[in-house]
Design a protein around this motif. Structure first.
Motif, PDB file in Angstrom:
ATOM      1  N   GLY A  71       0.838  -1.193   0.000  1.00  0.00           N
ATOM      2  CA  GLY A  71       0.000   0.000   0.000  1.00  0.00           C
ATOM      3  C   GLY A  71       0.867   1.234   0.000  1.00  0.00           C
ATOM      4  O   GLY A  71       2.075   1.174  -0.214  1.00  0.00           O
ATOM      5  N   LEU A  72       0.274   2.366   0.259  1.00  0.00           N
ATOM      6  CA  LEU A  72       1.019   3.622   0.262  1.00  0.00           C
ATOM      7  C   LEU A  72       2.086   3.651   1.344  1.00  0.00           C
ATOM      8  O   LEU A  72       3.066   4.377   1.244  1.00  0.00           O
ATOM      9  CB  LEU A  72       0.050   4.788   0.476  1.00  0.00           C
ATOM     10  N   ASP A  73       1.898   2.888   2.395  1.00  0.00           N
ATOM     11  CA  ASP A  73       2.835   2.913   3.507  1.00  0.00           C
ATOM     12  C   ASP A  73       3.911   1.842   3.392  1.00  0.00           C
ATOM     13  O   ASP A  73       4.659   1.608   4.336  1.00  0.00           O
ATOM     14  CB  ASP A  73       2.079   2.736   4.832  1.00  0.00           C
ATOM     15  N   GLY A  74       3.996   1.172   2.258  1.00  0.00           N
ATOM     16  CA  GLY A  74       5.042   0.176   2.053  1.00  0.00           C
ATOM     17  C   GLY A  74       4.938  -0.996   3.006  1.00  0.00           C
ATOM     18  O   GLY A  74       5.934  -1.470   3.544  1.00  0.00           O
ATOM     19  N   LEU A  75       3.714  -1.467   3.227  1.00  0.00           N
ATOM     20  CA  LEU A  75       3.496  -2.511   4.217  1.00  0.00           C
ATOM     21  C   LEU A  75       4.084  -3.851   3.811  1.00  0.00           C
ATOM     22  O   LEU A  75       4.270  -4.723   4.647  1.00  0.00           O
ATOM     23  CB  LEU A  75       1.989  -2.670   4.470  1.00  0.00           C
ATOM     24  N   ALA A  76       4.368  -4.038   2.534  1.00  0.00           N
ATOM     25  CA  ALA A  76       4.778  -5.358   2.062  1.00  0.00           C
ATOM     26  C   ALA A  76       6.275  -5.599   2.154  1.00  0.00           C
ATOM     27  O   ALA A  76       6.709  -6.746   2.119  1.00  0.00           O
ATOM     28  CB  ALA A  76       4.322  -5.563   0.614  1.00  0.00           C
ATOM     29  N   ILE A  77       7.074  -4.553   2.278  1.00  0.00           N
ATOM     30  CA  ILE A  77       8.511  -4.748   2.128  1.00  0.00           C
ATOM     31  C   ILE A  77       9.120  -5.566   3.258  1.00  0.00           C
ATOM     32  O   ILE A  77       9.936  -6.459   3.021  1.00  0.00           O
ATOM     33  CB  ILE A  77       9.246  -3.389   1.970  1.00  0.00           C
ATOM     34  N   MET A  78       8.730  -5.317   4.505  1.00  0.00           N
ATOM     35  CA  MET A  78       9.315  -6.082   5.604  1.00  0.00           C
ATOM     36  C   MET A  78       8.856  -7.537   5.606  1.00  0.00           C
ATOM     37  O   MET A  78       9.683  -8.435   5.809  1.00  0.00           O
ATOM     38  CB  MET A  78       9.020  -5.412   6.943  1.00  0.00           C
ATOM     39  N   PRO A  79       7.557  -7.829   5.380  1.00  0.00           N
ATOM     40  CA  PRO A  79       7.186  -9.242   5.228  1.00  0.00           C
ATOM     41  C   PRO A  79       7.932  -9.923   4.090  1.00  0.00           C
ATOM     42  O   PRO A  79       8.313 -11.091   4.194  1.00  0.00           O
ATOM     43  CB  PRO A  79       5.676  -9.181   4.946  1.00  0.00           C
ATOM     44  N   THR A  80       8.162  -9.187   2.999  1.00  0.00           N
ATOM     45  CA  THR A  80       8.897  -9.755   1.870  1.00  0.00           C
ATOM     46  C   THR A  80      10.332 -10.082   2.257  1.00  0.00           C
ATOM     47  O   THR A  80      10.857 -11.150   1.918  1.00  0.00           O
ATOM     48  CB  THR A  80       8.896  -8.774   0.683  1.00  0.00           C
TER      49      THR A  80
END
Length: 252
Positions: free
Chosen positions: A196-205
């Motif tokens: 999303g706009l807050d870059g929620l996926a990068i750390m789980p990735t």
């Protein structure tokens, strides 16, 4: 690329032989991707701002997100560039798994780039139509599934290993193609929903990529695979370089 050069130079200067160690190349992969992200990130952000390339926010989303319209987008291009350069520099380019993940990553990255491009140029917050996203995801997913199935050299490569049950391995046969396709496309869309706009996926990735890198290393190492009573699949260990590059690029 540099592995081949190091092997050549090791004949004349033995310390270059350390590059042959997978763990050493994984560390270099992390550092290279991290360095590229930190070095090029600010430059890319300034360039995007100067070109007025920013996120177009959907009107039907949360009202709090409307204030974030114009946030620099296409940051995934920087992450992909860092991953590709680091992987190409430090991995064994004769390994089929390395090229497979690079090709699949490129296709999915291209879909994301086109999606962002349409949002920026046409000011359309919906981006690339869902049917075209799914089409190209399916092309990449099915292509990878067929490739893995028809190039498998051991039964373990197409079997479903049940976690915590070391003696349980389900032979999927042709169903392996469908299962692999669903995993690839499903994982991609799961990440897309998380992001999303807050870059929620990068750390789980980064975290999932790190875990998969450990698994790939263990499965691709004869001693660890034998000790842990898990199948040994030759060549998978090389994927730890890709996963390390993913982690470094994501943290950058």
């Amino acid at each position: 690329m540099l592995l081949w050069l190091a092997e050549l130079l090791a004949h004349y200067f033995s310390p270059f032989g350390v590059v042959q160690y997978l763990t050493f190349r994984a560390i270099l992969g992390v550092l290279t991707a991290l360095g590229l992200s930190l070095l090029l990130g600010p430059v890319m952000i300034r360039r995007l701002l100067s070109l007025q390339i920013g996120q177009s926010v959907r009107s039907d989303g949360p009202q709090s997100h409307l204030s974030k319209s114009g946030t620099p987008t296409m940051g995934g291009a920087l992450i992909l560039m860092a991953i590709f350069l680091s992987t190409l520099l430090w991995s064994d380019l004769t390994n089929r798994y390395v090229w497979l993940v690079l090709v699949v990553t490129f296709v999915f990255g291209a879909v994301g780039w086109v999606d962002d491009y349409r949002k920026v140029v046409y000011k359309n917050s919906r981006g690339l139509p869902a049917r075209w996203k799914y089409f190209w995801q399916s092309v990449a997913g099915l292509g990878a599934a067929f490739f893995l199935y028809y190039t498998a050299s051991t039964p373990a490569e197409t079997a479903l290993i049940i976690p915590f049950f070391k003696e349980v391995a389900l032979e999927l046969g042709p169903l392996y193609i469908l299962f692999t396709y669903l995993v690839i496309v499903g994982s991609s869309n799961a990440v897309n929903l998380t992001d999303g706009l807050d870059g929620l996926a990068i750390m789980p990735t980064v975290l999932v990529g790190g875990a998969l890198g450990v698994i790939a290393y263990l499965v691709g190492n004869t001693e660890f695979a034998s000790y842990l009573h898990i199948p040994y699949i030759p060549g998978t260990g090389e994927l730890v370089v890709f996963c390390a590059a993913l982690g470094g690029a994501g943290l950058g």
